[in-house]
Design a protein around this motif. Sequence first.
Motif, PDB file in Angstrom:
ATOM      1  N   ASN A 131       0.738  -1.206  -0.132  1.00  0.00           N
ATOM      2  CA  ASN A 131      -0.070  -0.066  -0.120  1.00  0.00           C
ATOM      3  C   ASN A 131       0.915   1.278  -0.047  1.00  0.00           C
ATOM      4  N   GLN A 132       2.090   1.113   0.638  1.00  0.00           N
ATOM      5  CA  GLN A 132       2.879   2.390   0.505  1.00  0.00           C
ATOM      6  C   GLN A 132       3.406   2.801  -0.697  1.00  0.00           C
ATOM      7  N   VAL A 133       3.717   1.586  -1.342  1.00  0.00           N
ATOM      8  CA  VAL A 133       4.147   1.481  -2.880  1.00  0.00           C
ATOM      9  C   VAL A 133       3.129   2.134  -3.959  1.00  0.00           C
ATOM     10  N   LEU A 134       1.897   1.790  -3.698  1.00  0.00           N
ATOM     11  CA  LEU A 134       0.688   2.204  -4.377  1.00  0.00           C
ATOM     12  C   LEU A 134       0.528   3.840  -4.065  1.00  0.00           C
ATOM     13  N   GLY A 135       0.364   3.955  -2.908  1.00  0.00           N
ATOM     14  CA  GLY A 135       0.417   5.541  -2.467  1.00  0.00           C
ATOM     15  C   GLY A 135       1.303   6.393  -3.308  1.00  0.00           C
ATOM     16  N   ARG A 139       0.540   9.202  -6.007  1.00  0.00           N
ATOM     17  CA  ARG A 139       0.882  10.603  -5.960  1.00  0.00           C
ATOM     18  C   ARG A 139       1.801  11.237  -7.157  1.00  0.00           C
ATOM     19  N   GLU A 140       2.765  10.342  -7.368  1.00  0.00           N
ATOM     20  CA  GLU A 140       3.823  10.739  -8.395  1.00  0.00           C
ATOM     21  C   GLU A 140       2.857  10.924  -9.770  1.00  0.00           C
ATOM     22  N   LEU A 141       1.901  10.133  -9.979  1.00  0.00           N
ATOM     23  CA  LEU A 141       1.280  10.277 -11.175  1.00  0.00           C
ATOM     24  C   LEU A 141       0.090  11.534 -11.157  1.00  0.00           C
ATOM     25  N   GLY A 142      -0.181  12.047  -9.834  1.00  0.00           N
ATOM     26  CA  GLY A 142      -1.306  13.158  -9.739  1.00  0.00           C
ATOM     27  C   GLY A 142      -2.461  12.769  -9.586  1.00  0.00           C
ATOM     28  N   LEU A 143      -2.720  11.477  -8.845  1.00  0.00           N
ATOM     29  CA  LEU A 143      -3.973  10.810  -8.474  1.00  0.00           C
ATOM     30  C   LEU A 143      -4.303  11.554  -7.291  1.00  0.00           C
ATOM     31  N   PRO A 144      -5.553  11.806  -6.631  1.00  0.00           N
ATOM     32  CA  PRO A 144      -5.942  12.326  -5.621  1.00  0.00           C
ATOM     33  C   PRO A 144      -5.612  11.566  -4.340  1.00  0.00           C
ATOM     34  N   GLU A 145      -5.490  11.787  -3.299  1.00  0.00           N
ATOM     35  CA  GLU A 145      -5.288  11.058  -2.052  1.00  0.00           C
ATOM     36  C   GLU A 145      -6.332  10.390  -1.866  1.00  0.00           C
ATOM     37  N   GLY A 149      -5.241   0.581  -5.305  1.00  0.00           N
ATOM     38  CA  GLY A 149      -4.829  -0.211  -6.611  1.00  0.00           C
ATOM     39  C   GLY A 149      -4.465  -1.452  -6.177  1.00  0.00           C
ATOM     40  N   ASN A 150      -3.387  -2.221  -7.094  1.00  0.00           N
ATOM     41  CA  ASN A 150      -3.189  -3.427  -6.803  1.00  0.00           C
ATOM     42  C   ASN A 150      -1.668  -3.806  -7.362  1.00  0.00           C
ATOM     43  N   LEU A 151      -0.578  -4.381  -6.824  1.00  0.00           N
ATOM     44  CA  LEU A 151       0.630  -4.605  -7.520  1.00  0.00           C
ATOM     45  C   LEU A 151       0.185  -5.797  -8.140  1.00  0.00           C
ATOM     46  N   ALA A 152       0.050  -6.067  -9.279  1.00  0.00           N
ATOM     47  CA  ALA A 152      -0.225  -7.454 -10.090  1.00  0.00           C
ATOM     48  C   ALA A 152       0.949  -8.113 -10.691  1.00  0.00           C
ATOM     49  N   PHE A 306      12.234  -0.174 -13.723  1.00  0.00           N
ATOM     50  CA  PHE A 306      13.516  -0.970 -13.886  1.00  0.00           C
ATOM     51  C   PHE A 306      13.328  -2.316 -13.034  1.00  0.00           C
ATOM     52  N   ALA A 307      12.144  -2.628 -12.367  1.00  0.00           N
ATOM     53  CA  ALA A 307      12.161  -3.797 -11.466  1.00  0.00           C
ATOM     54  C   ALA A 307      12.479  -5.030 -12.540  1.00  0.00           C
ATOM     55  N   PRO A 308      12.384  -6.151 -11.707  1.00  0.00           N
ATOM     56  CA  PRO A 308      12.580  -7.478 -12.205  1.00  0.00           C
ATOM     57  C   PRO A 308      11.044  -7.689 -12.874  1.00  0.00           C
ATOM     58  N   LEU A 309      11.206  -8.682 -13.795  1.00  0.00           N
ATOM     59  CA  LEU A 309       9.751  -9.116 -14.673  1.00  0.00           C
ATOM     60  C   LEU A 309       8.758  -9.495 -13.431  1.00  0.00           C
ATOM     61  N   GLY A 310       7.385  -9.081 -13.849  1.00  0.00           N
ATOM     62  CA  GLY A 310       6.299  -9.754 -12.888  1.00  0.00           C
ATOM     63  C   GLY A 310       5.937  -8.577 -12.048  1.00  0.00           C
ATOM     64  N   LEU A 311       5.905  -7.474 -12.432  1.00  0.00           N
ATOM     65  CA  LEU A 311       5.347  -6.416 -11.717  1.00  0.00           C
ATOM     66  C   LEU A 311       4.521  -5.370 -12.419  1.00  0.00           C
ATOM     67  N   GLY A 312       3.325  -5.251 -12.330  1.00  0.00           N
ATOM     68  CA  GLY A 312       2.310  -4.319 -12.955  1.00  0.00           C
ATOM     69  C   GLY A 312       1.512  -3.731 -11.723  1.00  0.00           C
ATOM     70  N   ALA A 313       1.022  -2.569 -12.265  1.00  0.00           N
ATOM     71  CA  ALA A 313       0.292  -1.809 -11.102  1.00  0.00           C
ATOM     72  C   ALA A 313      -0.972  -1.213 -11.762  1.00  0.00           C
ATOM     73  N   LEU A 314      -2.117  -1.427 -11.225  1.00  0.00           N
ATOM     74  CA  LEU A 314      -3.415  -0.852 -11.260  1.00  0.00           C
ATOM     75  C   LEU A 314      -3.504   0.306 -10.256  1.00  0.00           C
ATOM     76  N   LEU A 315      -3.968   1.349 -10.625  1.00  0.00           N
ATOM     77  CA  LEU A 315      -4.325   2.383  -9.795  1.00  0.00           C
ATOM     78  C   LEU A 315      -5.730   2.942 -10.268  1.00  0.00           C
ATOM     79  N   THR A 316      -6.587   3.231  -9.187  1.00  0.00           N
ATOM     80  CA  THR A 316      -7.748   3.976  -9.283  1.00  0.00           C
ATOM     81  C   THR A 316      -8.015   4.954  -8.042  1.00  0.00           C
TER      82      THR A 316
END
Length: 478
Positions: A131-135, A139-145, A149-152, A306-316
Amino acid sequence: MLDRLKKLEAQSRQLDPGVEARAGLWEAAHGYAEGFLQALPEAPAFVQKDRPGAGLADFPIPEEGRPFPRLLDLLAEHVDGVGAHGASGRHLAFIPPSSLFAGALGDLLAALTNRYAAYFFAGPGAVRMENQVLGWLARELGLPEGSSGNLAAGGSMAHLIGICTAREAASLKAVDYARACVYLSEQAHHCIVKALRVAGMGEAPVREIPTDADYRLRPEALEAAIQADLRAGLRPWLLVPTAGTTNTGAVDPLEACADLAGRYGLWMHTDGAYGASFALTDQGRAALRGLERSDSLVLDPHKGLFAPLGLGALLTRHLEPLRKAHAFQADYLPSPPEDLEELSPSETTLEFSKHARALRLWLPLQLHGVAAFRAALEEKLLLARYAYDRLREMPGVEPGPAPQLSVLAFRFLLRSGDPDAFNQAILQRLTAEGRVFLSGTKLNGTFHLRLAILAARTHRADVDEALERLQKAAADLA
Protein backbone atom coordinates in the motif's frame (compact mmCIF):
# COMPACT_ATOMS: atom_id res chain seq x y z
CA MET A 1 3.68 -46.11 11.62
CA LEU A 2 6.25 -44.50 13.93
CA ASP A 3 9.08 -46.26 12.12
CA ARG A 4 7.67 -45.05 8.80
CA LEU A 5 7.41 -41.48 10.10
CA LYS A 6 11.01 -41.59 11.28
CA LYS A 7 12.19 -42.70 7.84
CA LEU A 8 10.08 -40.10 6.04
CA GLU A 9 11.34 -37.33 8.32
CA ALA A 10 14.93 -38.20 7.53
CA GLN A 11 14.18 -38.03 3.81
CA SER A 12 12.10 -34.85 3.97
CA ARG A 13 14.78 -32.98 5.94
CA GLN A 14 16.80 -32.92 2.73
CA LEU A 15 14.44 -30.12 1.67
CA ASP A 16 15.70 -27.94 4.52
CA PRO A 17 19.52 -27.88 4.28
CA GLY A 18 21.52 -26.97 7.36
CA VAL A 19 24.17 -24.33 7.86
CA GLU A 20 27.03 -26.17 6.16
CA ALA A 21 24.96 -27.29 3.19
CA ARG A 22 23.53 -23.79 2.77
CA ALA A 23 27.03 -22.32 2.79
CA GLY A 24 27.98 -24.37 -0.27
CA LEU A 25 24.78 -23.44 -2.08
CA TRP A 26 25.22 -19.74 -1.26
CA GLU A 27 28.82 -19.80 -2.50
CA ALA A 28 27.91 -21.47 -5.78
CA ALA A 29 24.91 -19.20 -6.38
CA HIS A 30 26.94 -16.10 -5.55
CA GLY A 31 29.66 -17.17 -7.96
CA TYR A 32 27.14 -17.74 -10.73
CA ALA A 33 25.38 -14.41 -10.13
CA GLU A 34 28.61 -12.44 -9.89
CA GLY A 35 29.95 -14.07 -13.05
CA PHE A 36 26.72 -13.14 -14.84
CA LEU A 37 26.93 -9.50 -13.73
CA GLN A 38 30.63 -9.13 -14.53
CA ALA A 39 30.06 -10.52 -18.02
CA LEU A 40 27.15 -8.14 -18.71
CA PRO A 41 29.07 -5.31 -20.38
CA GLU A 42 30.35 -7.56 -23.19
CA ALA A 43 27.65 -10.25 -23.24
CA PRO A 44 25.49 -10.39 -26.39
CA ALA A 45 22.06 -8.83 -26.19
CA PHE A 46 20.60 -11.76 -28.11
CA VAL A 47 21.82 -15.31 -28.67
CA GLN A 48 20.36 -17.20 -31.62
CA LYS A 49 20.67 -20.99 -31.59
CA ASP A 50 18.99 -23.95 -33.21
CA ARG A 51 16.33 -25.41 -30.90
CA PRO A 52 17.16 -23.02 -28.04
CA GLY A 53 16.70 -24.50 -24.60
CA ALA A 54 15.86 -27.92 -25.98
CA GLY A 55 18.83 -29.43 -24.15
CA LEU A 56 16.82 -29.29 -20.93
CA ALA A 57 14.93 -32.31 -22.22
CA ASP A 58 18.08 -34.35 -21.61
CA PHE A 59 17.69 -33.65 -17.92
CA PRO A 60 14.16 -34.68 -16.93
CA ILE A 61 12.98 -34.09 -13.38
CA PRO A 62 14.85 -36.81 -11.43
CA GLU A 63 13.73 -39.05 -8.59
CA GLU A 64 17.05 -38.38 -6.86
CA GLY A 65 18.66 -34.94 -6.86
CA ARG A 66 21.48 -33.65 -9.04
CA PRO A 67 24.58 -31.68 -7.90
CA PHE A 68 23.95 -27.93 -7.67
CA PRO A 69 27.00 -26.90 -9.78
CA ARG A 70 25.71 -29.12 -12.60
CA LEU A 71 22.32 -27.43 -12.40
CA LEU A 72 23.97 -24.02 -12.66
CA ASP A 73 25.79 -25.22 -15.78
CA LEU A 74 22.44 -26.25 -17.28
CA LEU A 75 20.97 -22.87 -16.41
CA ALA A 76 23.87 -21.03 -18.04
CA GLU A 77 23.72 -23.06 -21.25
CA HIS A 78 20.02 -23.65 -21.83
CA VAL A 79 18.24 -20.73 -20.11
CA ASP A 80 20.52 -17.75 -19.57
CA GLY A 81 22.58 -18.49 -22.68
CA VAL A 82 19.80 -18.27 -25.29
CA GLY A 83 17.33 -15.69 -26.55
CA ALA A 84 17.02 -12.09 -25.41
CA HIS A 85 19.32 -10.88 -22.65
CA GLY A 86 16.89 -9.09 -20.36
CA ALA A 87 19.61 -7.43 -18.27
CA SER A 88 21.65 -6.00 -21.17
CA GLY A 89 21.91 -2.30 -21.90
CA ARG A 90 21.93 -3.18 -25.61
CA HIS A 91 18.45 -4.74 -25.37
CA LEU A 92 16.55 -2.17 -27.43
CA ALA A 93 13.72 -4.37 -28.69
CA PHE A 94 10.02 -4.49 -27.80
CA ILE A 95 9.75 -2.63 -24.48
CA PRO A 96 13.00 -3.78 -22.89
CA PRO A 97 12.99 -5.14 -19.35
CA SER A 98 15.55 -4.41 -16.68
CA SER A 99 16.79 -6.17 -13.59
CA LEU A 100 18.16 -3.92 -10.89
CA PHE A 101 20.48 -5.70 -8.49
CA ALA A 102 18.54 -4.34 -5.52
CA GLY A 103 15.29 -5.52 -7.10
CA ALA A 104 16.71 -9.02 -7.48
CA LEU A 105 17.76 -8.94 -3.83
CA GLY A 106 14.23 -7.90 -2.94
CA ASP A 107 12.86 -10.87 -4.86
CA LEU A 108 15.31 -13.20 -3.13
CA LEU A 109 14.37 -11.92 0.32
CA ALA A 110 10.65 -12.06 -0.46
CA ALA A 111 10.95 -15.68 -1.59
CA LEU A 112 13.18 -16.66 1.32
CA THR A 113 11.04 -15.15 4.07
CA ASN A 114 7.87 -16.08 2.16
CA ARG A 115 5.66 -13.43 3.73
CA TYR A 116 2.02 -13.62 2.77
CA ALA A 117 0.88 -10.40 1.13
CA ALA A 118 -2.80 -10.86 0.32
CA TYR A 119 -4.48 -10.51 3.72
CA PHE A 120 -3.58 -7.97 6.40
CA PHE A 121 -4.18 -10.27 9.37
CA ALA A 122 -1.56 -12.74 8.15
CA GLY A 123 0.95 -10.34 6.59
CA PRO A 124 0.47 -6.84 8.00
CA GLY A 125 3.96 -5.62 7.12
CA ALA A 126 3.86 -6.96 3.56
CA VAL A 127 0.41 -5.45 3.01
CA ARG A 128 1.50 -2.08 4.39
CA MET A 129 4.54 -2.18 2.10
CA GLU A 130 2.39 -2.77 -1.00
CA ASN A 131 0.00 0.00 0.00
CA GLN A 132 2.93 2.37 0.60
CA VAL A 133 4.27 1.68 -2.89
CA LEU A 134 0.80 2.14 -4.43
CA GLY A 135 0.28 5.40 -2.54
CA TRP A 136 3.62 6.72 -3.73
CA LEU A 137 2.87 5.79 -7.33
CA ALA A 138 -0.55 7.44 -7.18
CA ARG A 139 0.93 10.69 -5.84
CA GLU A 140 3.69 10.75 -8.46
CA LEU A 141 1.11 10.30 -11.21
CA GLY A 142 -1.13 13.04 -9.84
CA LEU A 143 -4.03 10.92 -8.60
CA PRO A 144 -5.92 12.28 -5.57
CA GLU A 145 -5.23 11.24 -1.99
CA GLY A 146 -7.11 8.06 -1.14
CA SER A 147 -6.52 6.46 -4.55
CA SER A 148 -5.84 2.76 -4.36
CA GLY A 149 -4.96 -0.21 -6.53
CA ASN A 150 -3.04 -3.44 -6.68
CA LEU A 151 0.42 -4.70 -7.57
CA ALA A 152 -0.28 -7.45 -10.10
CA ALA A 153 1.96 -9.89 -11.93
CA GLY A 154 2.18 -7.61 -14.98
CA GLY A 155 0.32 -5.14 -17.16
CA SER A 156 -2.09 -7.65 -18.66
CA MET A 157 -3.28 -8.74 -15.20
CA ALA A 158 -3.49 -5.12 -14.08
CA HIS A 159 -5.68 -4.30 -17.10
CA LEU A 160 -7.99 -7.18 -16.21
CA ILE A 161 -8.40 -5.71 -12.70
CA GLY A 162 -9.10 -2.28 -14.18
CA ILE A 163 -11.67 -3.53 -16.67
CA CYS A 164 -13.52 -5.47 -13.97
CA THR A 165 -13.51 -2.32 -11.84
CA ALA A 166 -14.93 -0.25 -14.70
CA ARG A 167 -17.59 -2.90 -15.29
CA GLU A 168 -18.74 -2.71 -11.66
CA ALA A 169 -18.67 1.09 -11.66
CA ALA A 170 -21.13 1.04 -14.56
CA SER A 171 -23.23 -1.74 -12.95
CA LEU A 172 -23.03 -3.73 -16.16
CA LYS A 173 -24.65 -7.16 -16.29
CA ALA A 174 -24.19 -9.87 -18.92
CA VAL A 175 -27.28 -8.69 -20.75
CA ASP A 176 -25.62 -5.26 -21.21
CA TYR A 177 -22.30 -6.39 -22.65
CA ALA A 178 -23.29 -6.43 -26.32
CA ARG A 179 -24.28 -2.73 -26.01
CA ALA A 180 -21.38 -1.51 -23.85
CA CYS A 181 -18.97 0.16 -26.30
CA VAL A 182 -15.22 0.34 -25.81
CA TYR A 183 -13.04 2.98 -27.50
CA LEU A 184 -9.32 2.73 -28.06
CA SER A 185 -6.68 3.75 -30.55
CA GLU A 186 -5.83 1.55 -33.52
CA GLN A 187 -2.34 1.53 -31.94
CA ALA A 188 -3.60 0.16 -28.60
CA HIS A 189 -2.01 -2.94 -27.08
CA HIS A 190 -3.71 -6.26 -27.80
CA CYS A 191 -3.97 -7.12 -24.09
CA ILE A 192 -6.94 -4.74 -23.70
CA VAL A 193 -9.17 -6.77 -26.01
CA LYS A 194 -7.80 -9.95 -24.47
CA ALA A 195 -8.69 -8.72 -20.97
CA LEU A 196 -12.23 -7.92 -22.14
CA ARG A 197 -12.57 -11.48 -23.41
CA VAL A 198 -11.17 -13.01 -20.21
CA ALA A 199 -13.54 -10.82 -18.16
CA GLY A 200 -16.43 -12.39 -20.09
CA MET A 201 -17.05 -9.23 -22.10
CA GLY A 202 -16.00 -10.47 -25.51
CA GLU A 203 -19.34 -9.30 -26.91
CA ALA A 204 -18.63 -5.67 -26.06
CA PRO A 205 -18.25 -3.64 -29.30
CA VAL A 206 -14.68 -2.36 -29.63
CA ARG A 207 -14.15 0.79 -31.69
CA GLU A 208 -10.63 1.29 -33.04
CA ILE A 209 -10.25 5.04 -33.40
CA PRO A 210 -7.96 6.24 -36.21
CA THR A 211 -4.79 8.16 -35.39
CA ASP A 212 -3.09 11.29 -36.68
CA ALA A 213 0.28 11.58 -38.42
CA ASP A 214 2.02 11.05 -35.06
CA TYR A 215 -0.03 7.90 -34.34
CA ARG A 216 -2.08 9.59 -31.60
CA LEU A 217 -5.79 8.95 -31.24
CA ARG A 218 -7.86 11.66 -33.00
CA PRO A 219 -10.33 13.23 -30.52
CA GLU A 220 -12.75 14.35 -33.24
CA ALA A 221 -12.93 10.79 -34.56
CA LEU A 222 -13.48 9.51 -31.04
CA GLU A 223 -16.37 11.90 -30.45
CA ALA A 224 -17.92 11.00 -33.80
CA ALA A 225 -17.78 7.29 -32.87
CA ILE A 226 -19.37 7.95 -29.47
CA GLN A 227 -22.17 9.99 -31.03
CA ALA A 228 -22.80 7.33 -33.69
CA ASP A 229 -23.14 4.68 -30.99
CA LEU A 230 -25.54 6.85 -29.01
CA ARG A 231 -27.70 7.33 -32.10
CA ALA A 232 -27.68 3.56 -32.59
CA GLY A 233 -29.04 3.03 -29.10
CA LEU A 234 -25.78 1.64 -27.72
CA ARG A 235 -24.05 2.55 -24.45
CA PRO A 236 -20.63 4.20 -24.62
CA TRP A 237 -18.85 2.75 -21.59
CA LEU A 238 -15.04 2.51 -21.61
CA LEU A 239 -12.33 4.73 -23.09
CA VAL A 240 -8.79 3.30 -23.13
CA PRO A 241 -6.25 5.89 -24.31
CA THR A 242 -2.59 4.90 -24.45
CA ALA A 243 0.16 6.79 -22.64
CA GLY A 244 3.03 5.45 -24.74
CA THR A 245 2.23 2.98 -27.50
CA THR A 246 4.40 -0.04 -28.16
CA ASN A 247 4.96 0.78 -31.83
CA THR A 248 6.12 4.40 -31.59
CA GLY A 249 5.79 5.53 -27.98
CA ALA A 250 2.91 7.81 -28.98
CA VAL A 251 0.86 9.44 -26.23
CA ASP A 252 -2.82 9.88 -26.99
CA PRO A 253 -4.23 13.37 -26.21
CA LEU A 254 -5.14 12.55 -22.63
CA GLU A 255 -6.64 15.94 -21.76
CA ALA A 256 -9.03 15.77 -24.71
CA CYS A 257 -9.84 12.15 -23.87
CA ALA A 258 -10.64 13.09 -20.27
CA ASP A 259 -12.89 15.92 -21.50
CA LEU A 260 -14.83 13.53 -23.74
CA ALA A 261 -15.02 10.89 -21.02
CA GLY A 262 -16.55 13.45 -18.67
CA ARG A 263 -18.93 14.80 -21.30
CA TYR A 264 -20.33 11.40 -22.27
CA GLY A 265 -20.01 9.55 -18.97
CA LEU A 266 -17.27 7.09 -19.97
CA TRP A 267 -14.81 5.45 -17.60
CA MET A 268 -11.29 6.47 -18.68
CA HIS A 269 -8.85 3.61 -18.15
CA THR A 270 -5.40 4.68 -19.37
CA ASP A 271 -2.79 2.21 -20.59
CA GLY A 272 0.44 3.66 -19.26
CA ALA A 273 2.14 0.28 -18.89
CA TYR A 274 5.17 1.54 -20.80
CA GLY A 275 4.96 5.31 -20.56
CA ALA A 276 3.32 6.36 -17.29
CA SER A 277 6.54 6.11 -15.27
CA PHE A 278 7.96 9.04 -17.23
CA ALA A 279 5.61 11.23 -15.15
CA LEU A 280 8.44 11.20 -12.59
CA THR A 281 10.27 13.67 -14.86
CA ASP A 282 9.33 17.22 -15.87
CA GLN A 283 9.46 16.43 -19.59
CA GLY A 284 7.44 13.26 -19.16
CA ARG A 285 4.84 14.96 -16.97
CA ALA A 286 4.27 17.55 -19.69
CA ALA A 287 3.87 14.87 -22.38
CA LEU A 288 1.44 12.94 -20.15
CA ARG A 289 -0.73 15.87 -19.13
CA GLY A 290 -4.23 14.57 -18.43
CA LEU A 291 -3.02 11.21 -17.10
CA GLU A 292 -4.00 12.33 -13.61
CA ARG A 293 -7.64 12.61 -14.73
CA SER A 294 -7.89 8.88 -15.42
CA ASP A 295 -10.50 6.89 -13.52
CA SER A 296 -8.00 4.06 -13.54
CA LEU A 297 -4.62 3.46 -15.13
CA VAL A 298 -1.96 0.81 -15.53
CA LEU A 299 1.80 1.13 -15.36
CA ASP A 300 4.46 -1.56 -15.28
CA PRO A 301 7.27 -1.02 -12.75
CA HIS A 302 9.11 -3.85 -14.51
CA LYS A 303 9.36 -1.47 -17.47
CA GLY A 304 9.83 2.17 -16.52
CA LEU A 305 10.93 1.61 -12.92
CA PHE A 306 13.44 -1.12 -13.84
CA ALA A 307 12.09 -3.79 -11.47
CA PRO A 308 12.51 -7.49 -12.29
CA LEU A 309 9.83 -8.95 -14.56
CA GLY A 310 6.48 -9.72 -12.99
CA LEU A 311 5.29 -6.39 -11.58
CA GLY A 312 2.37 -4.38 -12.96
CA ALA A 313 0.28 -1.80 -11.14
CA LEU A 314 -3.39 -0.89 -11.35
CA LEU A 315 -4.25 2.48 -9.83
CA THR A 316 -7.72 3.96 -9.43
CA ARG A 317 -9.34 6.91 -7.73
CA HIS A 318 -12.50 4.82 -7.16
CA LEU A 319 -12.15 2.30 -4.32
CA GLU A 320 -15.72 1.02 -4.09
CA PRO A 321 -16.04 -0.49 -7.60
CA LEU A 322 -12.54 -1.95 -7.20
CA ARG A 323 -13.65 -3.72 -4.00
CA LYS A 324 -17.04 -4.63 -5.43
CA ALA A 325 -15.33 -6.48 -8.28
CA HIS A 326 -12.82 -8.38 -6.13
CA ALA A 327 -13.55 -8.45 -2.38
CA PHE A 328 -14.91 -11.61 -0.79
CA GLN A 329 -15.45 -12.96 2.70
CA ALA A 330 -15.18 -16.58 3.84
CA ASP A 331 -15.85 -18.24 7.19
CA TYR A 332 -12.24 -19.34 7.59
CA LEU A 333 -10.92 -15.79 7.26
CA PRO A 334 -10.69 -13.74 10.48
CA SER A 335 -12.58 -10.46 10.32
CA PRO A 336 -10.27 -7.43 10.27
CA PRO A 337 -10.62 -4.83 13.05
CA GLU A 338 -13.29 -2.26 12.29
CA ASP A 339 -10.85 0.62 12.71
CA LEU A 340 -8.27 -0.87 10.32
CA GLU A 341 -7.31 1.61 7.63
CA GLU A 342 -5.16 -0.77 5.60
CA LEU A 343 -6.74 -2.33 2.53
CA SER A 344 -5.84 -5.98 1.95
CA PRO A 345 -4.73 -6.80 -1.62
CA SER A 346 -7.19 -9.72 -1.60
CA GLU A 347 -9.92 -7.05 -1.77
CA THR A 348 -8.51 -5.60 -4.98
CA THR A 349 -7.56 -8.61 -7.11
CA LEU A 350 -8.46 -12.21 -7.86
CA GLU A 351 -5.15 -13.34 -6.34
CA PHE A 352 -5.18 -14.82 -2.88
CA SER A 353 -1.90 -16.74 -2.78
CA LYS A 354 0.08 -13.55 -3.18
CA HIS A 355 3.74 -13.17 -2.30
CA ALA A 356 5.39 -9.93 -1.24
CA ARG A 357 6.20 -8.75 -4.76
CA ALA A 358 6.26 -5.12 -3.61
CA LEU A 359 9.71 -5.78 -2.16
CA ARG A 360 11.26 -5.90 -5.64
CA LEU A 361 10.38 -2.19 -6.05
CA TRP A 362 10.27 -0.97 -2.44
CA LEU A 363 13.85 -2.05 -1.74
CA PRO A 364 15.48 -0.25 -4.73
CA LEU A 365 13.43 2.90 -4.03
CA GLN A 366 14.48 2.91 -0.40
CA LEU A 367 18.11 2.02 -1.15
CA HIS A 368 18.77 4.41 -4.05
CA GLY A 369 16.12 7.09 -3.52
CA VAL A 370 13.64 8.38 -6.10
CA ALA A 371 16.10 10.93 -7.51
CA ALA A 372 18.15 8.16 -9.13
CA PHE A 373 15.04 6.87 -10.89
CA ARG A 374 14.08 10.34 -12.09
CA ALA A 375 17.58 10.78 -13.52
CA ALA A 376 17.51 7.41 -15.29
CA LEU A 377 14.10 8.15 -16.84
CA GLU A 378 15.15 11.61 -18.03
CA GLU A 379 18.31 10.05 -19.48
CA LYS A 380 16.20 7.65 -21.57
CA LEU A 381 14.02 10.49 -22.88
CA LEU A 382 17.10 12.49 -23.89
CA LEU A 383 18.75 9.43 -25.45
CA ALA A 384 15.69 9.00 -27.67
CA ARG A 385 15.98 12.61 -28.85
CA TYR A 386 19.70 12.11 -29.38
CA ALA A 387 19.12 8.94 -31.43
CA TYR A 388 16.42 10.65 -33.48
CA ASP A 389 18.72 13.58 -34.32
CA ARG A 390 21.46 11.17 -35.40
CA LEU A 391 19.04 9.18 -37.57
CA ARG A 392 17.89 12.38 -39.27
CA GLU A 393 21.50 13.09 -40.24
CA MET A 394 22.09 9.64 -41.73
CA PRO A 395 21.78 9.42 -45.52
CA GLY A 396 19.10 7.08 -46.75
CA VAL A 397 17.12 7.01 -43.50
CA GLU A 398 13.47 7.89 -43.11
CA PRO A 399 13.45 8.82 -39.41
CA GLY A 400 9.74 8.39 -38.71
CA PRO A 401 7.81 10.46 -36.17
CA ALA A 402 9.77 12.40 -33.56
CA PRO A 403 9.87 10.50 -30.27
CA GLN A 404 7.20 11.54 -27.78
CA LEU A 405 8.81 9.35 -25.11
CA SER A 406 11.67 6.88 -25.73
CA VAL A 407 10.59 4.68 -28.67
CA LEU A 408 11.63 5.42 -32.24
CA ALA A 409 10.36 3.82 -35.44
CA PHE A 410 12.38 4.43 -38.63
CA ARG A 411 13.57 2.71 -41.78
CA PHE A 412 16.36 2.69 -44.33
CA LEU A 413 15.46 3.43 -47.94
CA LEU A 414 16.83 2.05 -51.21
CA ARG A 415 17.13 3.76 -54.56
CA SER A 416 15.48 0.68 -56.01
CA GLY A 417 14.11 -2.55 -54.59
CA ASP A 418 11.79 -3.51 -51.77
CA PRO A 419 12.41 -1.34 -48.67
CA ASP A 420 10.42 -3.72 -46.45
CA ALA A 421 12.62 -6.67 -47.39
CA PHE A 422 15.73 -4.49 -47.01
CA ASN A 423 14.87 -3.42 -43.46
CA GLN A 424 13.88 -6.95 -42.50
CA ALA A 425 17.28 -8.12 -43.76
CA ILE A 426 19.01 -5.47 -41.62
CA LEU A 427 17.08 -6.67 -38.58
CA GLN A 428 17.90 -10.31 -39.32
CA ARG A 429 21.60 -9.51 -39.60
CA LEU A 430 21.69 -7.65 -36.30
CA THR A 431 19.73 -10.42 -34.59
CA ALA A 432 22.15 -13.03 -35.92
CA GLU A 433 25.13 -10.96 -34.73
CA GLY A 434 23.47 -10.61 -31.34
CA ARG A 435 25.56 -7.68 -30.14
CA VAL A 436 22.51 -5.38 -30.11
CA PHE A 437 18.88 -6.48 -30.03
CA LEU A 438 16.27 -4.50 -31.97
CA SER A 439 12.76 -5.29 -33.14
CA GLY A 440 10.51 -4.21 -35.99
CA THR A 441 6.90 -3.24 -36.58
CA LYS A 442 4.54 -2.10 -39.32
CA LEU A 443 3.29 1.46 -39.66
CA ASN A 444 0.72 2.20 -42.34
CA GLY A 445 1.49 -1.22 -43.81
CA THR A 446 5.23 -0.67 -44.20
CA PHE A 447 7.96 -2.40 -42.18
CA HIS A 448 9.93 -0.20 -39.78
CA LEU A 449 12.81 -0.82 -37.42
CA ARG A 450 12.40 0.17 -33.76
CA LEU A 451 14.69 1.43 -31.04
CA ALA A 452 13.09 1.18 -27.60
CA ILE A 453 15.32 2.93 -25.09
CA LEU A 454 14.28 2.04 -21.56
CA ALA A 455 16.60 -0.56 -20.01
CA ALA A 456 18.30 0.73 -16.87
CA ARG A 457 21.75 -0.13 -18.24
CA THR A 458 21.23 1.59 -21.61
CA HIS A 459 23.48 4.65 -21.91
CA ARG A 460 24.82 6.81 -24.74
CA ALA A 461 27.57 4.37 -25.73
CA ASP A 462 24.97 1.62 -26.24
CA VAL A 463 22.81 3.84 -28.43
CA ASP A 464 25.85 4.93 -30.45
CA GLU A 465 26.86 1.32 -31.00
CA ALA A 466 23.37 0.35 -32.11
CA LEU A 467 23.22 3.19 -34.62
CA GLU A 468 26.67 2.41 -35.98
CA ARG A 469 25.83 -1.25 -36.43
CA LEU A 470 22.56 -0.34 -38.14
CA GLN A 471 24.40 1.95 -40.54
CA LYS A 472 27.04 -0.65 -41.29
CA ALA A 473 24.48 -3.39 -41.90
CA ALA A 474 22.53 -1.13 -44.24
CA ALA A 475 25.69 -0.22 -46.19
CA ASP A 476 26.76 -3.87 -46.49
CA LEU A 477 23.34 -5.10 -47.59
CA ALA A 478 22.75 -2.26 -50.01
